[in-house]
Design an enzyme around this catalytic site. Structure first.
Site, PDB file in Angstrom:
ATOM      1  N   CYS A   1      -2.379  -0.469   7.534  1.00 51.95           N
ATOM      2  CA  CYS A   1      -1.588   0.764   7.457  1.00 51.95           C
ATOM      3  C   CYS A   1      -1.698   1.575   8.741  1.00 51.95           C
ATOM      4  O   CYS A   1      -0.695   2.101   9.240  1.00 51.95           O
ATOM      5  CB  CYS A   1      -2.024   1.590   6.252  1.00 51.95           C
ATOM      6  SG  CYS A   1      -1.669   0.765   4.691  1.00 51.95           S
TER       7      CYS A   1
ATOM      8  N   HIS B   1       0.846  -1.194   0.000  1.00 49.93           N
ATOM      9  CA  HIS B   1       0.000   0.000   0.000  1.00 49.93           C
ATOM     10  C   HIS B   1       0.884   1.248   0.000  1.00 49.93           C
ATOM     11  O   HIS B   1       2.031   1.215   0.461  1.00 49.93           O
ATOM     12  CB  HIS B   1      -0.893   0.024   1.238  1.00 49.93           C
ATOM     13  CG  HIS B   1      -1.983  -0.995   1.220  1.00 49.93           C
ATOM     14  ND1 HIS B   1      -3.090  -0.902   2.035  1.00 49.93           N
ATOM     15  CD2 HIS B   1      -2.147  -2.134   0.496  1.00 49.93           C
ATOM     16  CE1 HIS B   1      -3.885  -1.926   1.807  1.00 49.93           C
ATOM     17  NE2 HIS B   1      -3.325  -2.696   0.882  1.00 49.93           N
TER      18      HIS B   1
ATOM     19  N   GLU C   1       0.869   3.865   1.843  1.00 49.38           N
ATOM     20  CA  GLU C   1       1.323   4.263   3.185  1.00 49.38           C
ATOM     21  C   GLU C   1       2.505   3.416   3.646  1.00 49.38           C
ATOM     22  O   GLU C   1       3.466   3.923   4.227  1.00 49.38           O
ATOM     23  CB  GLU C   1       0.194   4.122   4.217  1.00 49.38           C
ATOM     24  CG  GLU C   1      -1.043   4.919   3.912  1.00 49.38           C
ATOM     25  CD  GLU C   1      -2.099   4.112   3.176  1.00 49.38           C
ATOM     26  OE1 GLU C   1      -1.765   3.460   2.149  1.00 49.38           O
ATOM     27  OE2 GLU C   1      -3.263   4.142   3.598  1.00 49.38           O
TER      28      GLU C   1
ATOM     29  N   CYS D   1      -6.194   1.857   5.892  1.00 44.61           N
ATOM     30  CA  CYS D   1      -6.847   0.613   6.314  1.00 44.61           C
ATOM     31  C   CYS D   1      -6.256   0.180   7.663  1.00 44.61           C
ATOM     32  O   CYS D   1      -5.349   0.822   8.192  1.00 44.61           O
ATOM     33  CB  CYS D   1      -6.620  -0.467   5.261  1.00 44.61           C
ATOM     34  SG  CYS D   1      -4.898  -1.017   5.154  1.00 44.61           S
TER      35      CYS D   1
END
Length: 197
Positions: free
Chosen positions: A133, A100, A102, A130
Site C-alpha cells: 500500500c 486492502h 488503501e 503495509c
C-alpha cells in the site's frame, strides 16, 4: 466550558473559513490567518479536529470490514477537505490479497478525480500501511498519509520500513501516525481475540 467543534466546509486556497459550533449552535464565523515562515497555515487546533473527523470516517469503514468478518482496516481519501473515496478490507470477500482498504480507496479516488496523480489528496487509514500500500501511495504521489495504529509487523511508514518517505524514491509522502490510535488498535484487538476463540 462547552466543547468547540469544527463544522468543516471547503477550504479556499490561502485561507480557511470555518464555523465554531458550541453545543450544537453555530456561534460565530471565524477566519484564521496564522503566518509562519511567510505562509498562511491552519491552526494546530483546527487541523487536529479535522484529522480526528476524517479518521472517524476511516473507522466507520473499518467497522464495516469487522461486520463482514474481514480484518478491520478502513480508509478514506480526502481532497479539498472532502471525502472523495472510501475503502475497507475485502480480501476474503474478493479472494484477493491486494484488496486492502488503501488500495480500494486509491482506485476509487483516481477514478473520481479522473487522474492517476493524487498530489493534493490525503489518505486517512486506521493502521499503518503495509509495503504494498505504501508503494502504491508513493506511485500515486499522494500528499499526506495519516494513520491510526502503528503496525510493528508490516508497517511501511516508519515501523518496519519507510517506503512512504524514502529519499531513494522519486516521491516522498508526509506521514503522521497516532491519530485516534486507541480506537483503531482496539478494533483490531477485538477482531483477533474473537478469531482465537
Amino acid at each position: 466550558m462547552p466543547t468547540e467543534q469544527v463544522v468543516a466546509g471547503s477550504i479556499p486556497a490561502g485561507r480557511m473559513k470555518f464555523c465554531l459550533a458550541t453545543e450544537g449552535k453555530i456561534s460565530h464565523r471565524a477566519h484564521l490567518n496564522l503566518k509562519i515562515k511567510g505562509e498562511e497555515l491552519i491552526s494546530c487546533f483546527v487541523m487536529k479536529k479535522l484529522n480526528q473527523y476524517f479518521m472517524q470516517e476511516a473507522l466507520k469503514e473499518a467497522k464495516r470490514a469487522f461486520e463482514e468478518d474481514e480484518v478491520p482496516v478502513g480508509a478514506v481519501i480526502v481532497h479539498e477537505n472532502k471525502v472523495i473515496a472510501r475503502g475497507h478490507n475485502q480480501i476474503e470477500r474478493l479472494n484477493d490479497p491486494t484488496a486492502h482498504a488503501e488500495m480500494l480507496a486509491l482506485t476509487s479516488a483516481t477514478n473520481y478525480l479522473k487522474t492517476k496523480w493524487l498530489n493534493e489528496a490525503s489518505l486517512y487509514v486506521t493502521i499503518e500501511p503495509c509495503s504494498m500500500c505504501a508503494g502504491a501511495l508513493v506511485l500515486s504521489r499522494i500528499k499526506n498519509i495519516y494513520f491510526g495504529a502503528r503496525d510493528s509487523k508490516t508497517g511501511a511508514c516508519g515501523s518496519v520500513f519507510n517506503i512512504a518517505n524514502n529519499k531513494k524514491l522519486n516521491h516522498r509522502v508526509k506521514v503522521k501516525g497516532g491519530i485516534l490510535k486507541e480506537e483503531c488498535s482496539s478494533l483490531l484487538k477485538c477482531f483477533f481475540k474473537r478469531k482465537r476463540k
